[in-house]
Write an enzyme that holds these catalytic residues in place. Structure first.
Site, PDB file in Angstrom:
ATOM      1  N   SER A 135       2.081  -2.944   4.580  1.00  0.00           N
ATOM      2  CA  SER A 135       2.509  -1.778   3.806  1.00  0.00           C
ATOM      3  C   SER A 135       1.993  -0.494   4.435  1.00  0.00           C
ATOM      4  CB  SER A 135       1.975  -1.900   2.373  1.00  0.00           C
ATOM      5  OG  SER A 135       2.119  -0.681   1.666  1.00  0.00           O
ATOM      6  N   TYR A 160      -4.561  -2.708  -3.811  1.00  0.00           N
ATOM      7  CA  TYR A 160      -3.345  -3.233  -3.192  1.00  0.00           C
ATOM      8  C   TYR A 160      -3.377  -3.001  -1.684  1.00  0.00           C
ATOM      9  CZ  TYR A 160       1.502  -3.285  -1.580  1.00  0.00           C
ATOM     10  OH  TYR A 160       2.644  -3.517  -0.858  1.00  0.00           O
TER      11      TYR A 160
END
Length: 342
Positions: A135, A160
């Site tokens: 990501s 995350y």
């Protein structure tokens, strides 16, 4: 047609389902895995799976779906025994930056324990190619733009992001130890038809059409490198058929952090065209022919102000080049949203 057996985790997800629809045109056997959890509307996930089933029947492709959590090692062992896939595309994960503030354990379970199980699966099956989703959030507090794969990613600002950074490190160790060709893709704000309801395009579309206020954080001073789903799929598709290789120039003092003496590579995959949030909203307003109600708010914990992908590395590797303009992408998304929800 070739004889690869491809396993795709997160098969009912936004990116996973779109990739499968593309791969069905090229492959004989695709095995999909998803836990169909209720992080967001399960009906949307089932709608994606329905499209895959319909297309597989039309093309007479061998589409196989199994519902289970990747934290369940026994279920993965069953996939090994029955299918022994040669390519693994790992897209399953607990997604969302803000959700990780309140539910960190779900990220540890799926993104760390689950990811470890997938690495073991790749080792046991001696896969020819392993591609996994990272990501843009790993860039964290990085202020240099555009973001380049060799930039420092040691300061994630959400759990995350920390799990995604951990995935890159874990994958590199397995690539090095077991000679697994491994590619990590840092996705930049993917949007389009059948997108995730927890992401800005869906949240904003719902608010505009239902005359609800939109919370705009950092008082509107946010830029995102929005990347249309078809462009993401093109990049993933190319990496499916071009496994990572060892860097010939790697040495112990080598400064290029995204290369290795293992068959391991990291790529940004984005649009390389940051869009300011107010322009994004104005395009939704144009396509829906309705004004948004704006509520300006301070920056949220875990959010970054700017994302901007340098995509020169993946361009050199597979010829990746985004083809869908932001304006066209929003138009296609808006058409789909009205059709699907209204």
């Amino acid at each position: 047609m070739n004889n690869n057996r491809i396993l795709i985790t997160g098969a009912a997800g936004f990116i996973g389902s779109a990739l499968i629809l593309r791969l069905l045109e090229n492959e004989k056997t695709i095995i999909g895995v998803d836990n169909l959890n209720n992080y967001y509307d399960v009906r949307l996930k089932k709608s994606r799976l329905k499209l895959i089933t319909e297309k597989s029947k039309k093309l007479k492709a061998n589409w196989i779906f199994h519902e289970f959590h990747i934290e369940d090692k026994k279920s993965l062992d069953f996939i090994t025994e029955k299918y022994s896939p040669s390519i693994v595309i790992h897209l399953a994960a607990q997604a969302g930056v803000r959700y990780s503030l309140d539910n960190p354990k779900s990220y540890a379970d799926s993104n760390l324990i689950g990811f470890f199980n997938i690495l073991e699966f790749c080792k046991e099956n001696k896969v020819k190619n392993f591609v996994f989703a990272s990501s843009s959030s790993v860039y964290g507090l990085n202020k240099k733009i555009p973001f380049v794969e060799d930039d420092n990613v040691d300061h994630p600002i959400s759990f995350y992001a920390a799990t995604k950074k951990s995935n890159e490190l874990m994958a590199h160790s397995y690539s090095h130890l077991y000679d697994i060709p491994t590619t990590g893709l840092r996705f930049f704000t993917v949007y389009g038809p059948f997108g995730r309801p927890d992401m800005a395009p869906m949240i904003f579309a719902n608010a505009i059409l239902n005359s609800k206020p939109i919370n705009i954080f950092n008082y509107g001073n946010l830029h995102r490198d929005f990347t249309y789903i078809d462009d993401i799929v093109n990049g993933l598709f190319g990496c499916c058929y071009k496994p990572a290789i060892k860097s010939e120039n790697f040495s112990s003092n080598y400064q290029n952090k995204s290369y290795s003496n293992a068959p391991f590579q990291i790529f940004n995959i984005g649009n390389s065209n940051p869009i300011k949030i107010d322009y994004f909203i104005s395009m939704l307003e144009l396509n829906f022919n309705k004004k948004a109600i704006i509520n300006l708010m301070p920056l949220q914990p875990g959010d970054v102000k700017f994302t901007y992908a340098d995509i020169s590395k993946i361009q050199k590797w597979i010829g990746y080049k985004p083809k869908v303009s932001f304006e066209k992408g929003i138009r296609e998304f808006s058409k789909w949203y009205l059709d699907f929800y209204e």
